[in-house]
Design a protein around this motif. Structure first.
Motif, PDB file in Angstrom:
ATOM      1  N   SER A 125     -36.188  21.796  -7.921  1.00 39.70           N
ATOM      2  CA  SER A 125     -36.520  20.748  -7.062  1.00 39.70           C
ATOM      3  C   SER A 125     -35.985  20.487  -5.485  1.00 39.70           C
ATOM      4  O   SER A 125     -36.471  20.281  -4.416  1.00 39.70           O
ATOM      5  CB  SER A 125     -36.366  19.405  -7.765  1.00 39.70           C
ATOM      6  OG  SER A 125     -37.044  19.043  -8.814  1.00 39.70           O
ATOM      7  N   SER A 126     -34.678  21.142  -5.555  1.00 40.40           N
ATOM      8  CA  SER A 126     -34.093  21.462  -4.218  1.00 40.40           C
ATOM      9  C   SER A 126     -33.103  22.442  -4.340  1.00 40.40           C
ATOM     10  O   SER A 126     -32.246  22.584  -5.149  1.00 40.40           O
ATOM     11  CB  SER A 126     -33.272  19.951  -3.868  1.00 40.40           C
ATOM     12  OG  SER A 126     -32.520  20.252  -2.843  1.00 40.40           O
ATOM     13  N   ASN A 127     -33.196  23.361  -3.090  1.00 40.84           N
ATOM     14  CA  ASN A 127     -32.153  24.426  -3.295  1.00 40.84           C
ATOM     15  C   ASN A 127     -30.754  24.124  -2.536  1.00 40.84           C
ATOM     16  O   ASN A 127     -29.968  24.741  -2.451  1.00 40.84           O
ATOM     17  CB  ASN A 127     -32.665  25.466  -2.256  1.00 40.84           C
ATOM     18  CG  ASN A 127     -33.074  25.045  -0.731  1.00 40.84           C
ATOM     19  OD1 ASN A 127     -32.855  24.208  -0.562  1.00 40.84           O
ATOM     20  ND2 ASN A 127     -33.616  25.820  -0.167  1.00 40.84           N
ATOM     21  N   LYS A 128     -30.636  22.564  -2.368  1.00 39.78           N
ATOM     22  CA  LYS A 128     -29.397  22.012  -1.877  1.00 39.78           C
ATOM     23  C   LYS A 128     -28.550  21.525  -2.972  1.00 39.78           C
ATOM     24  O   LYS A 128     -27.403  21.249  -2.835  1.00 39.78           O
ATOM     25  CB  LYS A 128     -29.633  21.225  -0.664  1.00 39.78           C
ATOM     26  CG  LYS A 128     -30.434  21.701   0.416  1.00 39.78           C
ATOM     27  CD  LYS A 128     -29.513  22.543   1.474  1.00 39.78           C
ATOM     28  CE  LYS A 128     -30.294  22.994   2.447  1.00 39.78           C
ATOM     29  NZ  LYS A 128     -29.642  24.053   3.375  1.00 39.78           N
ATOM     30  N   SER A 129     -29.336  21.416  -4.071  1.00 41.77           N
ATOM     31  CA  SER A 129     -28.517  20.670  -5.258  1.00 41.77           C
ATOM     32  C   SER A 129     -28.072  21.443  -6.264  1.00 41.77           C
ATOM     33  O   SER A 129     -28.227  22.832  -6.362  1.00 41.77           O
ATOM     34  CB  SER A 129     -29.483  19.716  -5.678  1.00 41.77           C
ATOM     35  OG  SER A 129     -30.417  20.601  -6.545  1.00 41.77           O
ATOM     36  N   PHE A 130     -27.019  20.953  -7.003  1.00 48.31           N
ATOM     37  CA  PHE A 130     -26.750  21.965  -8.345  1.00 48.31           C
ATOM     38  C   PHE A 130     -26.940  21.065  -9.534  1.00 48.31           C
ATOM     39  O   PHE A 130     -26.742  19.750  -9.328  1.00 48.31           O
ATOM     40  CB  PHE A 130     -25.489  22.424  -8.273  1.00 48.31           C
ATOM     41  CG  PHE A 130     -24.380  21.380  -8.109  1.00 48.31           C
ATOM     42  CD1 PHE A 130     -23.610  21.322  -8.962  1.00 48.31           C
ATOM     43  CD2 PHE A 130     -24.102  20.960  -6.857  1.00 48.31           C
ATOM     44  CE1 PHE A 130     -22.411  20.429  -9.013  1.00 48.31           C
ATOM     45  CE2 PHE A 130     -22.908  20.316  -6.696  1.00 48.31           C
ATOM     46  CZ  PHE A 130     -21.980  19.800  -7.910  1.00 48.31           C
ATOM     47  N   VAL A 131     -26.976  21.480 -10.525  1.00 47.87           N
ATOM     48  CA  VAL A 131     -27.182  20.685 -12.044  1.00 47.87           C
ATOM     49  C   VAL A 131     -26.358  20.954 -12.883  1.00 47.87           C
ATOM     50  O   VAL A 131     -26.144  22.127 -13.119  1.00 47.87           O
ATOM     51  CB  VAL A 131     -28.738  20.805 -12.363  1.00 47.87           C
ATOM     52  CG1 VAL A 131     -28.990  20.001 -13.506  1.00 47.87           C
ATOM     53  CG2 VAL A 131     -29.702  20.596 -11.491  1.00 47.87           C
ATOM     54  N   TYR A 137     -26.709  16.990  -8.553  1.00 47.84           N
ATOM     55  CA  TYR A 137     -26.013  16.272  -7.353  1.00 47.84           C
ATOM     56  C   TYR A 137     -26.904  16.833  -6.099  1.00 47.84           C
ATOM     57  O   TYR A 137     -27.453  17.991  -6.127  1.00 47.84           O
ATOM     58  CB  TYR A 137     -24.831  17.129  -7.322  1.00 47.84           C
ATOM     59  CG  TYR A 137     -23.727  16.561  -8.327  1.00 47.84           C
ATOM     60  CD1 TYR A 137     -22.749  15.629  -8.325  1.00 47.84           C
ATOM     61  CD2 TYR A 137     -23.838  17.247  -9.680  1.00 47.84           C
ATOM     62  CE1 TYR A 137     -21.944  15.123  -9.257  1.00 47.84           C
ATOM     63  CE2 TYR A 137     -22.993  16.937 -10.532  1.00 47.84           C
ATOM     64  CZ  TYR A 137     -22.218  16.062 -10.445  1.00 47.84           C
ATOM     65  OH  TYR A 137     -21.250  15.443 -11.596  1.00 47.84           O
ATOM     66  N   PHE A 138     -26.934  15.872  -5.195  1.00 51.96           N
ATOM     67  CA  PHE A 138     -27.767  16.209  -3.911  1.00 51.96           C
ATOM     68  C   PHE A 138     -26.829  15.948  -2.637  1.00 51.96           C
ATOM     69  O   PHE A 138     -25.861  14.977  -2.791  1.00 51.96           O
ATOM     70  CB  PHE A 138     -28.900  15.207  -3.836  1.00 51.96           C
ATOM     71  CG  PHE A 138     -29.895  15.679  -5.061  1.00 51.96           C
ATOM     72  CD1 PHE A 138     -30.851  16.664  -4.941  1.00 51.96           C
ATOM     73  CD2 PHE A 138     -29.846  14.982  -6.289  1.00 51.96           C
ATOM     74  CE1 PHE A 138     -31.582  16.813  -6.078  1.00 51.96           C
ATOM     75  CE2 PHE A 138     -30.813  15.304  -7.333  1.00 51.96           C
ATOM     76  CZ  PHE A 138     -31.557  16.125  -7.245  1.00 51.96           C
ATOM     77  N   LYS A 139     -27.199  16.249  -1.693  1.00 52.31           N
ATOM     78  CA  LYS A 139     -26.373  16.324  -0.475  1.00 52.31           C
ATOM     79  C   LYS A 139     -26.882  15.040   0.451  1.00 52.31           C
ATOM     80  O   LYS A 139     -26.263  14.327   1.164  1.00 52.31           O
ATOM     81  CB  LYS A 139     -26.342  17.504   0.493  1.00 52.31           C
ATOM     82  CG  LYS A 139     -25.514  18.523  -0.195  1.00 52.31           C
ATOM     83  CD  LYS A 139     -25.300  19.370   1.016  1.00 52.31           C
ATOM     84  CE  LYS A 139     -24.061  20.398   0.420  1.00 52.31           C
ATOM     85  NZ  LYS A 139     -23.974  21.463   1.267  1.00 52.31           N
ATOM     86  N   LYS A 173     -31.428   7.702 -13.381  1.00 51.16           N
ATOM     87  CA  LYS A 173     -30.819   6.625 -12.464  1.00 51.16           C
ATOM     88  C   LYS A 173     -30.391   7.486 -11.496  1.00 51.16           C
ATOM     89  O   LYS A 173     -29.766   8.821 -11.666  1.00 51.16           O
ATOM     90  CB  LYS A 173     -29.652   6.224 -13.496  1.00 51.16           C
ATOM     91  CG  LYS A 173     -30.255   5.177 -14.569  1.00 51.16           C
ATOM     92  CD  LYS A 173     -31.229   4.077 -13.713  1.00 51.16           C
ATOM     93  CE  LYS A 173     -31.814   2.937 -14.907  1.00 51.16           C
ATOM     94  NZ  LYS A 173     -32.208   2.181 -14.300  1.00 51.16           N
ATOM     95  N   VAL A 174     -30.197   6.604 -10.344  1.00 45.87           N
ATOM     96  CA  VAL A 174     -29.308   7.279  -9.112  1.00 45.87           C
ATOM     97  C   VAL A 174     -27.948   6.639  -9.024  1.00 45.87           C
ATOM     98  O   VAL A 174     -28.101   5.362  -9.189  1.00 45.87           O
ATOM     99  CB  VAL A 174     -30.230   7.049  -7.896  1.00 45.87           C
ATOM    100  CG1 VAL A 174     -29.433   7.266  -6.758  1.00 45.87           C
ATOM    101  CG2 VAL A 174     -31.469   7.665  -7.815  1.00 45.87           C
ATOM    102  N   ALA A 175     -27.101   7.552  -8.699  1.00 45.70           N
ATOM    103  CA  ALA A 175     -25.741   7.074  -8.604  1.00 45.70           C
ATOM    104  C   ALA A 175     -25.119   7.860  -7.520  1.00 45.70           C
ATOM    105  O   ALA A 175     -25.344   8.857  -7.150  1.00 45.70           O
ATOM    106  CB  ALA A 175     -24.830   7.042  -9.904  1.00 45.70           C
ATOM    107  N   LYS A 176     -24.066   7.138  -6.770  1.00 42.30           N
ATOM    108  CA  LYS A 176     -23.287   7.821  -5.752  1.00 42.30           C
ATOM    109  C   LYS A 176     -21.877   8.073  -6.393  1.00 42.30           C
ATOM    110  O   LYS A 176     -21.270   7.112  -6.934  1.00 42.30           O
ATOM    111  CB  LYS A 176     -23.126   6.840  -4.540  1.00 42.30           C
ATOM    112  CG  LYS A 176     -22.754   7.349  -3.392  1.00 42.30           C
ATOM    113  CD  LYS A 176     -22.717   6.514  -2.355  1.00 42.30           C
ATOM    114  CE  LYS A 176     -21.704   7.033  -1.102  1.00 42.30           C
ATOM    115  NZ  LYS A 176     -21.778   6.234   0.053  1.00 42.30           N
ATOM    116  N   THR A 177     -21.636   9.178  -5.996  1.00 43.81           N
ATOM    117  CA  THR A 177     -20.116   9.645  -6.286  1.00 43.81           C
ATOM    118  C   THR A 177     -19.028   8.862  -5.340  1.00 43.81           C
ATOM    119  O   THR A 177     -19.286   8.792  -4.148  1.00 43.81           O
ATOM    120  CB  THR A 177     -19.861  11.046  -6.231  1.00 43.81           C
ATOM    121  OG1 THR A 177     -20.079  11.615  -4.827  1.00 43.81           O
ATOM    122  CG2 THR A 177     -20.768  11.961  -7.109  1.00 43.81           C
TER     123      THR A 177
END
Length: 79
Positions: free
Chosen positions: A32-38, A50-52, A74-78
């Motif tokens: 879904s995004s090349n900037k994330s990791f799962v 995780y997304f930037k 769900k969306v959460a913030k670190t």
């Protein structure tokens, strides 16, 4: 972000090989995004992406919710 990206979960390899649905979900989130990791959580109770940026996260969440209607997301913030 870089530190978290380097971490590994040995349970994840076994779980993904035994349960193709988990592997499909992880693959979907990774693509879904090349900037994330799962990653799978340490106990294997969840898969976390995780997304930037929040916008990117929200966009992927919408796509995920449409494709995987029976799964909790769900969306959460670190902090």
């Amino acid at each position: 972000f870089n530190y978290l990206k380097k971490l590994d979960n040995s349970l994840e390899v076994i779980s993904l090989s035994k349960f193709p649905k988990l592997k499909n979900i992880k693959y979907f989130l990774e693509k879904s995004s090349n900037k994330s990791f799962v990653r799978m959580t340490g106990s294997g109770s969840a898969i976390v992406a995780y997304f930037k940026s929040k916008k990117l996260c929200d966009d992927v969440k919408k796509k995920f919710s449409r494709k995987y209607k029976n799964y909790w997301c769900k969306v959460a913030k670190t902090i």
